[in-house]
Design a protein around this motif. Structure first.
Motif, PDB file in Angstrom:
ATOM      1  N   TYR A  21      25.006  40.000  47.481  1.00 53.25           N
ATOM      2  CA  TYR A  21      25.431  41.341  47.851  1.00 53.25           C
ATOM      3  C   TYR A  21      24.418  41.988  48.775  1.00 53.25           C
ATOM      4  O   TYR A  21      23.225  41.718  48.702  1.00 53.25           O
ATOM      5  CB  TYR A  21      25.716  42.237  46.641  1.00 53.25           C
ATOM      6  CG  TYR A  21      24.568  42.462  45.698  1.00 53.25           C
ATOM      7  CD1 TYR A  21      24.422  41.694  44.566  1.00 53.25           C
ATOM      8  CD2 TYR A  21      23.659  43.481  45.930  1.00 53.25           C
ATOM      9  CE1 TYR A  21      23.389  41.906  43.693  1.00 53.25           C
ATOM     10  CE2 TYR A  21      22.622  43.707  45.061  1.00 53.25           C
ATOM     11  CZ  TYR A  21      22.488  42.915  43.939  1.00 53.25           C
ATOM     12  OH  TYR A  21      21.469  43.128  43.080  1.00 53.25           O
ATOM     13  N   VAL A  22      24.927  42.827  49.661  1.00 52.47           N
ATOM     14  CA  VAL A  22      24.053  43.501  50.610  1.00 52.47           C
ATOM     15  C   VAL A  22      24.469  44.968  50.680  1.00 52.47           C
ATOM     16  O   VAL A  22      25.645  45.293  50.737  1.00 52.47           O
ATOM     17  CB  VAL A  22      24.090  42.816  51.998  1.00 52.47           C
ATOM     18  CG1 VAL A  22      25.488  42.778  52.566  1.00 52.47           C
ATOM     19  CG2 VAL A  22      23.162  43.506  52.970  1.00 52.47           C
ATOM     20  N   ASP A  23      23.467  45.828  50.593  1.00 48.52           N
ATOM     21  CA  ASP A  23      23.692  47.268  50.629  1.00 48.52           C
ATOM     22  C   ASP A  23      23.330  47.758  52.025  1.00 48.52           C
ATOM     23  O   ASP A  23      22.172  47.758  52.414  1.00 48.52           O
ATOM     24  CB  ASP A  23      22.814  47.936  49.573  1.00 48.52           C
ATOM     25  CG  ASP A  23      22.984  49.441  49.550  1.00 48.52           C
ATOM     26  OD1 ASP A  23      23.538  49.983  50.518  1.00 48.52           O
ATOM     27  OD2 ASP A  23      22.565  50.069  48.561  1.00 48.52           O
ATOM     28  N   VAL A  24      24.348  48.124  52.806  1.00 47.06           N
ATOM     29  CA  VAL A  24      24.088  48.543  54.182  1.00 47.06           C
ATOM     30  C   VAL A  24      24.125  50.073  54.297  1.00 47.06           C
ATOM     31  O   VAL A  24      24.647  50.612  55.245  1.00 47.06           O
ATOM     32  CB  VAL A  24      25.081  47.894  55.169  1.00 47.06           C
ATOM     33  CG1 VAL A  24      24.783  46.441  55.324  1.00 47.06           C
ATOM     34  CG2 VAL A  24      26.506  48.098  54.722  1.00 47.06           C
ATOM     35  N   GLY A  25      23.570  50.727  53.308  1.00 47.21           N
ATOM     36  CA  GLY A  25      23.444  52.174  53.384  1.00 47.21           C
ATOM     37  C   GLY A  25      24.432  52.914  52.507  1.00 47.21           C
ATOM     38  O   GLY A  25      25.241  53.690  52.999  1.00 47.21           O
ATOM     39  N   SER A  26      24.383  52.668  51.213  1.00 45.34           N
ATOM     40  CA  SER A  26      25.274  53.386  50.307  1.00 45.34           C
ATOM     41  C   SER A  26      24.433  54.330  49.458  1.00 45.34           C
ATOM     42  O   SER A  26      23.213  54.429  49.615  1.00 45.34           O
ATOM     43  CB  SER A  26      26.051  52.431  49.419  1.00 45.34           C
ATOM     44  OG  SER A  26      25.296  52.086  48.288  1.00 45.34           O
ATOM     45  N   CYS A  27      25.111  55.012  48.536  1.00 48.87           N
ATOM     46  CA  CYS A  27      24.413  55.968  47.674  1.00 48.87           C
ATOM     47  C   CYS A  27      23.928  55.309  46.400  1.00 48.87           C
ATOM     48  O   CYS A  27      23.443  55.985  45.512  1.00 48.87           O
ATOM     49  CB  CYS A  27      25.332  57.129  47.342  1.00 48.87           C
ATOM     50  SG  CYS A  27      26.727  56.650  46.323  1.00 48.87           S
ATOM     51  N   ASN A  28      24.068  53.985  46.252  1.00 48.72           N
ATOM     52  CA  ASN A  28      23.683  53.185  45.076  1.00 48.72           C
ATOM     53  C   ASN A  28      24.715  53.228  43.962  1.00 48.72           C
ATOM     54  O   ASN A  28      24.561  52.526  42.971  1.00 48.72           O
ATOM     55  CB  ASN A  28      22.319  53.586  44.498  1.00 48.72           C
ATOM     56  CG  ASN A  28      21.185  53.025  45.322  1.00 48.72           C
ATOM     57  OD1 ASN A  28      20.199  53.675  45.557  1.00 48.72           O
ATOM     58  ND2 ASN A  28      21.338  51.802  45.783  1.00 48.72           N
ATOM     59  N   GLY A  29      25.770  54.028  44.081  1.00 52.44           N
ATOM     60  CA  GLY A  29      26.787  54.076  43.036  1.00 52.44           C
ATOM     61  C   GLY A  29      27.511  52.754  42.912  1.00 52.44           C
ATOM     62  O   GLY A  29      27.716  52.241  41.811  1.00 52.44           O
ATOM     63  N   LEU A  61      30.202  37.254  50.124  1.00 49.51           N
ATOM     64  CA  LEU A  61      29.260  38.326  50.437  1.00 49.51           C
ATOM     65  C   LEU A  61      29.916  39.645  50.060  1.00 49.51           C
ATOM     66  O   LEU A  61      31.009  39.965  50.530  1.00 49.51           O
ATOM     67  CB  LEU A  61      28.919  38.312  51.929  1.00 49.51           C
ATOM     68  CG  LEU A  61      27.955  39.401  52.421  1.00 49.51           C
ATOM     69  CD1 LEU A  61      26.557  39.130  51.920  1.00 49.51           C
ATOM     70  CD2 LEU A  61      27.961  39.497  53.928  1.00 49.51           C
ATOM     71  N   LEU A  62      29.259  40.404  49.172  1.00 51.91           N
ATOM     72  CA  LEU A  62      29.752  41.731  48.837  1.00 51.91           C
ATOM     73  C   LEU A  62      29.034  42.746  49.723  1.00 51.91           C
ATOM     74  O   LEU A  62      27.806  42.844  49.688  1.00 51.91           O
ATOM     75  CB  LEU A  62      29.479  42.072  47.368  1.00 51.91           C
ATOM     76  CG  LEU A  62      29.987  41.100  46.308  1.00 51.91           C
ATOM     77  CD1 LEU A  62      29.675  41.662  44.924  1.00 51.91           C
ATOM     78  CD2 LEU A  62      31.470  40.882  46.440  1.00 51.91           C
ATOM     79  N   VAL A  63      29.784  43.449  50.543  1.00 46.42           N
ATOM     80  CA  VAL A  63      29.189  44.439  51.438  1.00 46.42           C
ATOM     81  C   VAL A  63      29.393  45.804  50.811  1.00 46.42           C
ATOM     82  O   VAL A  63      30.510  46.189  50.479  1.00 46.42           O
ATOM     83  CB  VAL A  63      29.827  44.386  52.834  1.00 46.42           C
ATOM     84  CG1 VAL A  63      29.070  45.286  53.781  1.00 46.42           C
ATOM     85  CG2 VAL A  63      29.840  42.981  53.349  1.00 46.42           C
ATOM     86  N   ARG A  76      25.226  41.118  60.719  1.00 45.32           N
ATOM     87  CA  ARG A  76      25.778  39.946  61.417  1.00 45.32           C
ATOM     88  C   ARG A  76      24.897  38.722  61.174  1.00 45.32           C
ATOM     89  O   ARG A  76      25.386  37.616  60.968  1.00 45.32           O
ATOM     90  CB  ARG A  76      25.856  40.268  62.918  1.00 45.32           C
ATOM     91  CG  ARG A  76      26.508  39.204  63.743  1.00 45.32           C
ATOM     92  CD  ARG A  76      27.993  39.236  63.590  1.00 45.32           C
ATOM     93  NE  ARG A  76      28.540  37.903  63.631  1.00 45.32           N
ATOM     94  CZ  ARG A  76      29.842  37.629  63.531  1.00 45.32           C
ATOM     95  NH1 ARG A  76      30.715  38.620  63.383  1.00 45.32           N
ATOM     96  NH2 ARG A  76      30.264  36.397  63.565  1.00 45.32           N
ATOM     97  N   GLU A  77      23.574  38.906  61.187  1.00 44.22           N
ATOM     98  CA  GLU A  77      22.649  37.793  60.920  1.00 44.22           C
ATOM     99  C   GLU A  77      22.864  37.226  59.530  1.00 44.22           C
ATOM    100  O   GLU A  77      22.929  36.008  59.347  1.00 44.22           O
ATOM    101  CB  GLU A  77      21.195  38.272  61.041  1.00 44.22           C
ATOM    102  CG  GLU A  77      20.643  38.228  62.443  1.00 44.22           C
ATOM    103  CD  GLU A  77      19.272  38.866  62.516  1.00 44.22           C
ATOM    104  OE1 GLU A  77      18.528  38.775  61.520  1.00 44.22           O
ATOM    105  OE2 GLU A  77      18.972  39.481  63.552  1.00 44.22           O
ATOM    106  N   ILE A  78      23.003  38.122  58.535  1.00 46.93           N
ATOM    107  CA  ILE A  78      23.225  37.685  57.155  1.00 46.93           C
ATOM    108  C   ILE A  78      24.537  36.913  57.064  1.00 46.93           C
ATOM    109  O   ILE A  78      24.615  35.852  56.439  1.00 46.93           O
ATOM    110  CB  ILE A  78      23.223  38.900  56.208  1.00 46.93           C
ATOM    111  CG1 ILE A  78      21.809  39.437  56.056  1.00 46.93           C
ATOM    112  CG2 ILE A  78      23.794  38.539  54.853  1.00 46.93           C
ATOM    113  CD1 ILE A  78      21.736  40.700  55.261  1.00 46.93           C
TER     114      ILE A  78
END
Lengths: 152, 202
Positions: A21-29, A61-63, A76-78
């Motif tokens: 999983y990758v966090d691309v700018g969330s609030c962590n919820g 991949l969980l985005v 994109r690299e990931i």
């Protein structure tokens, strides 16, 4: 002979889905809801889904999160590092629409479909662990079953 | 020796093997009382747009017309399932989980009003807001020009070179004053308050 090999691959892949999983700018919820899938109540590993958080050995991949400008090239690299067959699942409203960040004055560039191909999206702010689990379980057979035979 | 045989036999039972290698629980289902995406009931929508005004998520709800019939539509990629539209709707057009049951049991509702605010540093005392206001025009047809008025019943008027707000409660929230203000000095804000006990008005 090829069919038997494919059958074995199908069986193995149905019970061994590796998730990154990758966090691309969330609030962590949504991160917390993905974490809740690992907890004993939902127990994601009994379905053969393993969270490794290493794109080189991942299948799914969980985005999570609306895309911030710093993540545009790195996402994109990931995605390119994940070996085939692979699928990306967008978790939450943020990768779909930007949710509460989709307003004037915020530095986000949703949706995430602009950067990597998304196989499934789970709406919700945040989505429930059962919904995340159902999305992974329903997208995996579509992508991974008979993958070699489907290749041109 | 006997115990080892016992354990080997126990672990080679088909039921035990099946239980050990297969999934123990099916994916859990969502209980009916959880707040899901709001769905339509058979009540008729009156196109008051209360749901759209209270929605905190951008682009999550829109009231659309389907052949002479207005109905709200929820967009799942935007909706955050807070349930405020369900609570705010005066007609009960939307439903989600047990929100409607709880609001009818506890007699909770939202009451709203409009607040007018004039920034004195930006205001240039032109009187456009007082003249353009449709409620003002109806109460005092003589109101024109500089925005002064002899009537005490108008929403706002120019008194001694300043905008004075007399009857804020008469504002309908049309924001005509905002669009006619050259300096963006006047602001109309919708205030919402939760009330309990049946004293709610729209």
């Amino acid at each position: 002979m090829r069919n038997i090999l494919q059958e074995i691959k199908n069986f193995v892949r149905s019970r061994s889905i590796h998730v990154s999983y990758v966090d691309v700018g969330s609030c962590n919820g949504c991160d917390i809801e993905v974490l809740a899938c690992l907890a004993p109540r939902y127990d994601i590993e009994q379905y053969g889904i393993y969270v490794h958080n290493n794109p080189r050995e991942a299948d799914v991949l969980l985005v999570i999160g609306s895309v911030t400008p710093q993540w545009v090239d790195k996402l994109r690299e990931i995605w390119d590092k994940i070996p085939e067959p692979k699928a990306a699942v967008a978790i939450g409203n943020c990768p779909i629409s930007g949710c509460v960040y989709a307003r004037r004055g915020t530095l986000t560039t949703p949706p995430v479909e602009n950067y990597i191909p998304i196989a499934a999206s789970v709406p919700g702010c945040p989505p429930r662990p059962t919904e995340i689990l159902n999305a992974i379980l329903s997208v995996a057979p579509i992508i991974f079953k008979d993958y070699e035979e489907k290749q041109p | 020796m006997r115990s080892i045989v016992y354990y080997v036999r126990e672990f080679l039972r088909p039921e035990w093997l099946k239980k050990f290698f297969s999934v123990k629980t099916a994916p859990l289902t969502t209980p009916a009382y959880f707040k899901g995406y709001p769905t339509l009931t058979d009540k008729e929508c009156t196109h008051c747009l209360t749901c759209m005004m209270i929605c905190p998520a951008p682009g999550a709800i829109a009231v659309l017309r389907h052949k002479e019939q207005w109905a709200p539509e929820i967009y799942p990629g935007h909706c955050i399932r807070c349930g405020l539209c369900v609570e705010a709707c005066p007609e009960g057009v939307l439903t989600s989980g047990r929100i409607l049951d709880v609001t009818s049991r506890d007699k909770t509702a939202f009451s709203s009003w409009y607040r007018l605010e004039v920034d004195d540093n930006l205001c240039m005392r032109c009187g456009n807001c007082c003249v353009s206001c449709p409620v003002n025009r109806e109460i005092d047809p003589q109101l024109a020009g500089t925005g002064t008025s002899a009537s005490d019943e108008v929403i706002m008027r120019i008194e001694g070179g300043r905008v004075t707000i007399l009857h804020e409660e008469k504002c309908t929230g049309c924001k005509t004053c905002e669009t006619n203000c050259p300096n963006r000095a006047i602001r109309v804000a919708r205030m919402v308050e939760g009330v309990q006990g049946g004293e709610a008005e729209a």
